[in-house]
Design a protein around this motif. Structure first.
Motif, PDB file in Angstrom:
ATOM      1  N   TYR A   1       1.288  48.222 -11.577  1.00  0.00           N
ATOM      2  CA  TYR A   1       0.968  49.616 -11.304  1.00  0.00           C
ATOM      3  C   TYR A   1       0.425  50.319 -12.550  1.00  0.00           C
ATOM      4  O   TYR A   1       0.906  50.097 -13.664  1.00  0.00           O
TER       5      TYR A   1
ATOM      6  N   ASP B   1       0.716  53.668 -13.538  1.00  0.00           N
ATOM      7  CA  ASP B   1       1.388  54.935 -13.247  1.00  0.00           C
ATOM      8  C   ASP B   1       0.699  56.130 -13.888  1.00  0.00           C
ATOM      9  O   ASP B   1       0.823  57.259 -13.400  1.00  0.00           O
TER      10      ASP B   1
ATOM     11  N   ASP C   1      -2.259  56.813 -13.743  1.00  0.00           N
ATOM     12  CA  ASP C   1      -3.342  57.250 -12.861  1.00  0.00           C
ATOM     13  C   ASP C   1      -2.823  57.687 -11.487  1.00  0.00           C
ATOM     14  O   ASP C   1      -3.585  57.747 -10.518  1.00  0.00           O
ATOM     15  N   ASN C   2      -1.527  57.989 -11.417  1.00  0.00           N
ATOM     16  CA  ASN C   2      -0.947  58.460 -10.155  1.00  0.00           C
ATOM     17  C   ASN C   2      -1.670  59.701  -9.634  1.00  0.00           C
ATOM     18  O   ASN C   2      -2.153  60.532 -10.410  1.00  0.00           O
TER      19      ASN C   2
ATOM     20  N   LEU D   1       2.827  59.732  -2.761  1.00  0.00           N
ATOM     21  CA  LEU D   1       2.569  59.258  -4.121  1.00  0.00           C
ATOM     22  C   LEU D   1       1.643  58.050  -4.062  1.00  0.00           C
ATOM     23  O   LEU D   1       1.996  57.011  -3.507  1.00  0.00           O
TER      24      LEU D   1
ATOM     25  N   THR E   1      -0.675  55.264  -6.223  1.00  0.00           N
ATOM     26  CA  THR E   1      -0.786  54.619  -7.528  1.00  0.00           C
ATOM     27  C   THR E   1      -1.746  53.441  -7.436  1.00  0.00           C
ATOM     28  O   THR E   1      -1.647  52.642  -6.497  1.00  0.00           O
TER      29      THR E   1
ATOM     30  N   ASN F   1      -0.197  53.546  -1.355  1.00  0.00           N
ATOM     31  CA  ASN F   1       0.607  54.705  -0.958  1.00  0.00           C
ATOM     32  C   ASN F   1       2.064  54.263  -1.011  1.00  0.00           C
ATOM     33  O   ASN F   1       2.550  53.577  -0.115  1.00  0.00           O
ATOM     34  N   ARG F   2       2.759  54.677  -2.068  1.00  0.00           N
ATOM     35  CA  ARG F   2       4.122  54.195  -2.297  1.00  0.00           C
ATOM     36  C   ARG F   2       5.152  54.949  -1.471  1.00  0.00           C
ATOM     37  O   ARG F   2       6.315  54.541  -1.409  1.00  0.00           O
TER      38      ARG F   2
ATOM     39  N   SER G   1       7.879  60.084 -11.586  1.00  0.00           N
ATOM     40  CA  SER G   1       7.108  58.860 -11.808  1.00  0.00           C
ATOM     41  C   SER G   1       8.068  57.685 -11.716  1.00  0.00           C
ATOM     42  O   SER G   1       9.076  57.650 -12.433  1.00  0.00           O
TER      43      SER G   1
ATOM     44  N   GLU H   1      -4.935  65.820 -10.304  1.00  0.00           N
ATOM     45  CA  GLU H   1      -3.594  65.258 -10.185  1.00  0.00           C
ATOM     46  C   GLU H   1      -3.120  65.237  -8.741  1.00  0.00           C
ATOM     47  O   GLU H   1      -2.123  64.581  -8.429  1.00  0.00           O
TER      48      GLU H   1
END
Length: 251
Positions: free
Chosen positions: A76, A78, A80-81, A97, A99, A112-113, A124, A157
């Motif tokens: 991952y 992270d 670039d979330n 979220l 990632t 898509n977490r 995060s 973001e």
């Protein structure tokens, strides 16, 4: 003349109602075929994403592959979330979220977490190094109609929707034209119960059959009820005419 106009309007209304009923049946048939196709996709064994999608495929490719199960292995990114705004879970407001999962040095797939609450906006997940994930292919979406598009410049973001084309513009590496809705991950993150993985949508037939029955019932009420009303009115009018024809001398 007035009666003729009423007859025409009632006839037109019946035709429109029958048409609406047939249209709902057509939508039901389309929905059932789509559901069958999706169920067949979800039932297939998962394959590595590189065997299902090419990185240079068009962004629209996701529509023909959506809900196909795939796997991916990587790490991952992270930093670039991105959050997807206005996503609720059981009535609670929050975010999705997203990632990037780096599969190669210059290639990633967006994952898509799951869902996080509004209060976890700065959350995060703990880094777990390399992971192997399994999930469902989902297609990118863009603003349409009166929907407001995300800002075209800068690094965002959060997005209003999962717009992979816009996401790609702020990344230094290529991403696949689809994203993965996470179902399982090895090893799992050891966090505070979030993100919460999303469930597969409910693939039912929708309300189309009920709507079709309602339209046909409305059409039947007009098609049968209106002639009955005319017959009763004519019968009453005929009775009055007969009564008026009786000679006064006879009475």
């Amino acid at each position: 003349m007035r009666k003729a106009i009423v007859h025409i309007l009632i006839g037109a209304a019946v035709i429109v109602m029958v048409f609406m009923g047939l249209w709902q049946l057509d939508r039901l048939d389309t929905k059932q075929k789509l559901n069958q196709e999706v169920q067949e996709r979800t039932a297939t064994a998962p394959l590595p994403i590189e065997e299902v999608v090419a990185v240079n495929d068009l962004w629209e490719i996701g529509g023909s592959l959506e809900f196909r199960r795939v796997t991916a292995t990587g790490k991952y990114r992270d930093q670039d979330n991105v959050l997807i705004r206005n996503r609720s879970l059981n009535g609670a407001p929050g975010y999705w979220l997203l990632t990037p999962l780096l599969i190669e040095e210059d290639l990633a797939v967006i994952v898509n977490r799951g869902w996080i609450p509004l209060s976890a906006e700065d959350f995060s997940p703990e880094s777990v190094g390399g992971v192997r994930i399994s999930g469902l292919i989902r297609e990118t979406t863009e603003a349409s109609g009166l929907q407001k598009s995300d800002r075209a410049d800068g690094v965002l973001e959060s997005f209003g929707r999962v717009d992979l084309k816009r996401y790609q513009e702020q990344l230094s590496y290529k991403i696949y034209p689809v994203f993965i809705q996470l179902e399982s991950q090895e090893p799992e993150n050891q966090d505070q119960g979030i993100p919460l993985k999303l469930e597969i949508p409910n693939f039912d037939d929708g309300p189309h059959l009920n709507y079709a029955v309602q339209w046909f019932c409305f059409a039947a009420v007009f098609a049968i009820g209106y002639p009955v009303v005319l017959w009763r009115n004519n019968k009453k009018a005929g009775g009055k005419n007969k009564h008026s024809e009786i000679p006064i001398d006879y009475l």
